[in-house]
Design an enzyme around this catalytic site. Structure first.
Site, PDB file in Angstrom:
ATOM      1  CB  CYS A   1      -0.912   0.019   1.230  1.00 37.80           C
ATOM      2  SG  CYS A   1       0.033   0.111   2.754  1.00 37.80           S
TER       3      CYS A   1
ATOM      4  CG  ASP B   1      -0.191   3.299   4.166  1.00 34.47           C
ATOM      5  OD1 ASP B   1      -0.169   4.213   3.330  1.00 34.47           O
ATOM      6  OD2 ASP B   1      -1.229   2.759   4.564  1.00 34.47           O
TER       7      ASP B   1
ATOM      8  CB  CYS C   1      -4.512   2.809   6.716  1.00 30.07           C
ATOM      9  SG  CYS C   1      -3.891   1.302   7.463  1.00 30.07           S
TER      10      CYS C   1
ATOM     11  CB  CYS D   1      -2.015  -2.475   8.755  1.00 26.07           C
ATOM     12  SG  CYS D   1      -3.136  -2.278   7.368  1.00 26.07           S
TER      13      CYS D   1
HETATM   14 FE1  FES Z   1      -1.255   0.567   4.378  1.00 20.30          FE
HETATM   15 FE2  FES Z   1      -2.704  -0.266   6.326  1.00 20.30          FE
HETATM   16  S1  FES Z   1      -3.346   0.008   4.264  1.00 20.30           S
HETATM   17  S2  FES Z   1      -0.577   0.004   6.344  1.00 20.30           S
END
Ligand code: FES
Length: 207
Positions: A34, A36, A61, A105
């Protein structure tokens, strides 16, 4: 998407959040699935090897924030040896679970903690920089979550074979052609392994 009350609490009021001045160790990891990121800072007592303080910054997120928050709670006050045993499953349990598509995550949060500990140990001569090999590849594959059920692809026996020779990684994957997550998993394998300078080529065989 249904989140537990604990996830919501940690998301709304995260613990141990913020940049640490003069940390003894720091690590930033990103989730290939993702994009992140999480940064974990550690303050470690040199004599007792206990994590005296820990904090994090999240660029992600709600689950990213909640799992990083709970990971810092779990690690605070623990010895390095104890903290090395903290896994994403512990984080999920402490949060009363996560939806399957959000399990990655918690992997990111646990992974960042473990990288920060590893950075500290390498910097202080407590361990050597590990050689890249099949074990490294398998460890990376264990971080890849099959989103439909929220478990890693090694545990789910989707990895039939792993080989490494002359810079080439060879992986046999047991995923059927109509599996809608197949491209996603293959892409993640590439992203997890391409960061290693030892890896020159990656070949993923599919049925
Ligand atoms: Fe990226 Fe949760 S969707 S860490």
């Amino acid at each position: 998407m249904q989140y537990s009350q604990k996830v919501l609490d940690h998301f709304m009021h995260p613990h141990n959040v913020g940049k640490m001045e003069n940390p003894d160790a720091v690590a930033t990891e990103g989730s290939p699935s993702c994009g992140d990121q999480v940064t974990v800072y550690l303050k470690i007592d040199k004599d007792s090897q206990v994590i005296e303080d820990i904090s994090f910054l999240s660029y992600g997120c709600a689950s990213n924030i909640a799992t990083a928050s709970i990971i810092t709670d779990l690690a605070k006050g623990k010895s390095l040896e104890e903290a090395k045993k903290i896994t994403y499953a512990d984080a999920m349990e402490a949060l009363d679970g996560l939806p399957p598509v959000k399990v990655h995550c918690s992997v990111l949060a646990a992974d960042t903690l473990q990288t920060a500990i590893s950075n500290y140990e390498i910097e202080h001569g407590l361990k050597e920089v590990p050689n890249f090999g099949k074990d490294t590849i398998l460890a990376e594959l264990k971080k890849i979550i099959y989103p439909q059920v929220g478990q890693d692809i090694v545990t789910l026996k989707m990895v039939k074979y792993v080989g490494f020779s002359d810079g080439e990684v060879l992986i046999d994957l047991n995923m059927l052609s109509f599996d809608s997550w197949r491209d996603n998993v293959v892409e993640e394998i590439h992203e997890h392994l391409e960061k290693y300078p030892e890896v020159k080529k990656i070949k993923v065989n599919l049925p």
